[in-house]
Design an enzyme around this catalytic site. Sequence first.
Site, PDB file in Angstrom:
ATOM      1  CG  ASP A   1     -62.070  19.891   6.720  1.00 19.39           C
ATOM      2  OD1 ASP A   1     -62.100  19.781   7.594  1.00 19.39           O
ATOM      3  OD2 ASP A   1     -62.551  18.730   5.829  1.00 19.39           O
TER       4      ASP A   1
ATOM      5  CB  SER B   1     -62.758  12.815   6.952  1.00 22.55           C
ATOM      6  OG  SER B   1     -64.093  13.412   7.698  1.00 22.55           O
TER       7      SER B   1
ATOM      8  CG  HIS C   1     -60.812  16.966   9.357  1.00 21.99           C
ATOM      9  ND1 HIS C   1     -61.549  17.240   8.155  1.00 21.99           N
ATOM     10  CD2 HIS C   1     -60.956  15.660   9.931  1.00 21.99           C
ATOM     11  CE1 HIS C   1     -62.233  16.178   8.219  1.00 21.99           C
ATOM     12  NE2 HIS C   1     -61.926  15.135   8.753  1.00 21.99           N
TER      13      HIS C   1
ATOM     14  CG  ASN D   1     -66.116   8.634  10.003  1.00 18.23           C
ATOM     15  OD1 ASN D   1     -65.703   7.945   8.758  1.00 18.23           O
ATOM     16  ND2 ASN D   1     -65.661   9.654  10.171  1.00 18.23           N
TER      17      ASN D   1
END
Length: 935
Positions: free
Chosen positions: A30, A246, A63, A159
Amino acid sequence: ALDSSTAQIGVPAAGQAGYTGTGVTVAVLDSGIDAGHPDLAGRVAAQRNFTEGAEDDLDYKGHGTHVASIIAGSGAASDGTYQGVAPGARLLDGKVCDLVDCQESWILAGMQWAAGEQHANVVNLSLGDTDTPEIDVVEQAVETLTDTYGTLFVVSSGNSGSGDDGRGYTVATPGSADAALTVGAVDDAEALAGFSSRGPRIGDDGIKPDLTAPGVDITAARSGDFSNVKDGGDATGQYLTASGTSMAAPHVAGAAAILAQIHPDWTPQQLKATLMASAKPNPAIGVYGQGAGRVDVSRAIDQTVTADPPSLSFGRQLWPHADDPVRTETVVYRNTGKTEVDLALAVEAVDAEGNSAAPGMFTLSAPTLTVPAEGQAEVTVTADTRVSSPDGIVSGHLVATSTAGDSQSVSAPLAVNKEVESYDITINQIGRDGEPAAIQLLYLYGSDTSYQRLREPGGDGTVTIRLPRNRYVLQAILNEGEGAGQTTSVLLHPRLEATSTQTITMDARLGQPISVTVPDPSVTLAELTVDCTWNLDNYGVGLGVSAFGAAGFENLYTAQIGDTGTVPDLTSAVSGSWLRPSADGQWTDSPVAYRLAWAKPGQFVTGFQREVATKDLATVRADYAAGATGGAAEAVVFPSVPGLNTSSRGYAIPLPFSRTEYYNADPGVRWDMWLREFIPPNAYARVSSLTGTAVYQAGQEYRETWNASVFGPVLPGQDQDPTTPDGQVFRTGNTIYANVPLFGDGDGHPGYSRDVQGTTTLYRNGTKVDEIPLAGWGAFEVPAEKGTYRLEVKAESGVPFTLSTGVEAAWTFRSGEVSADAFISLPVWAVRFAPELRPDNSAPAGGMLAIPVQITAQSGATVGRIERVDIEVSYDDGVTWQKTRVLGPPSNRSIMVRHPDGDGFVSLRARATDSGGSTIEQTIIHAYRYGAPGS
């Protein structure tokens, strides 16, 4: 929040049984992990940065830290409230994303490191990209690394929701890989999140995602290096709340870690099968939204019966269906328990119209099955699409229910696509040299808003695709040659009717060049855009392409292919920006700018030539003031053409700044502009935004001022677009909406500011209806009967702002019943102050200043005439006020203000009443500064 989302999936039951993921390694690939966060202290066992110097090891995006704490956070900073799913797990931090991007090469390197070098049991990938029918390198890496190292890859589905056409096919890669355990998102009520990407999988109609998990409003750890300004967030402290698949994927990664602790010898296939077998399906969600259902840790830890394969994709049966082959799949049920399990089998499925699947669509070889202890048994499932039923996808679950009434039931998703009427369309692509050219980018848009993107790297220039009966627009983009000699051909077929098998040729030799010259030889082309929009009912398909710099422009060729006549629902335009390059060759700080655009309704541009003369243009002297200390701005100018979605690139300018701008005034073109002020060098720190629209006349000269005080409420007047509710106070049905630009400039450009705190409150007949914790925006449900309303807005801002640090407005008006399909502008006013100030928005101390005052109603509102105006001035930030006389007629009101000596700020307060009884009260603290320039 994590406390409720972990409870939702049954994590407490695992914890009570002593299962927390201890001894299991989970890699988070990530944006990095803040290993110093209290919730993650001591959790990160190894770290590697794969961004190749693009960014250091810190998690600026926040994130990765958020994801990591969902998996294994201790909750230490919240006294255990926000504990992760598997707080005993060991984490690996593989940084494969920076603030801007997650490059493919970084992801691949991180995957190899996590699986091959670190031997992670589970890898979480909360990232993805648009999928294509081909197996891409990241998908292949998931398959290879799973087989080679026994690593389970848990991947977010994406998404993109159900897509623009509502048909699905939006699951991102690498979640589209067979071996991936792909996760969609649900909310706390078990409903599928609107943003959660859905199947079928592109190319073969496979079932994806495999599972769902909570992914809406998840509160988890906030990276200490996360920048609110950079990422547009407003989080503070140790935690932030975020939504997305996520956030769903790490819930499942944590669940997998718990299973891996219990069964350290299990393969990734066994972990995946058990999590799917124990999932809780929601009858209200189709299999392409949820797969097997929502992950259930409390069931998974005791689940002994699984299905192999865990889902059944029968693929697509081509139309027509009279001779469809019957397809059969074998499902093996395995039992790891110590006692046999008797299962009752049934298929529960619905057709494309939502009715129960036709008899004979799915058939089982046996209605019951006994799975021996530590053994297996199998059943065959057939799908027969020859049966009489509506064309389209048939989907549901193969339900195996334990006759003992225990928890060993298994629900395996299944689906078959009984294809609707469709045809083979063959597309041949020819290069400018007359030879077949490999298809690089081919876009297909259907009138049902369906969309496909095709590539054929290294192919022979021919591709055959299957299209449902429909009308399509086909666009091909072909790059040929290298370096300065590279050409780009953009070809558009506007009317492909898929009513039969056919062949289409996209011939780049039909492309014609685009040539535009401007009067000033010192400027160069910064950007050229060929925009095109296919206008469907309530939807516009954008088909544009941009070239940056003179080289890209000179080698661009365009053509309309096939139907070369007028296409009424198609509009295109050529537009561009010409700027004087700075010493470093960039187009920043240009003292002159040409903005030109030409519309072509009914056709796609097939080449374009124009030599522009100064007499054809409008000349604009544009002044840009400085609204924040140390600010710069990005100016984005683009043409507005009826029926066309246009685009443009922004170019930076310092503040304050002045230049000469030239615009053409051809029919059907007006000009829109955004000015975004920010604090260099961090281009993410945009602090305010202004918008404006202008129509110019050739040969005329204009003067425009942007970003000049006084910043305050601006309601769209007659010079603004009255066809949309943006920036208005309006009523539809029994709802009153407010969306007021509270930081418009003195010239009347509507404006907003990011980092402000405030409220919007509505009263009816003296009673509060509601208060919204947002400055200038709110939606309020009200009774149908007529009443007297008072709408109050408040906004406060601080550093880097020194102007309009406090903005308040209150409107009173009457409103009654409005039909649900009507849009009624309410009778509200705005007071705008427009003093002549220095470029830094200051005025000299110790002198008099005339301040023009305009009182304007929003466009479309039925209002009375202004009968009374009172204005006051303050020099001590509103502690005390002095009344000032309003001079001049209604069309030319002004006040005179005497500045004290020294440095300070002028604040302004106004009240006005119209003949209909509507009022406006408005206060601006720090309206402008007086004193020495730049002080």
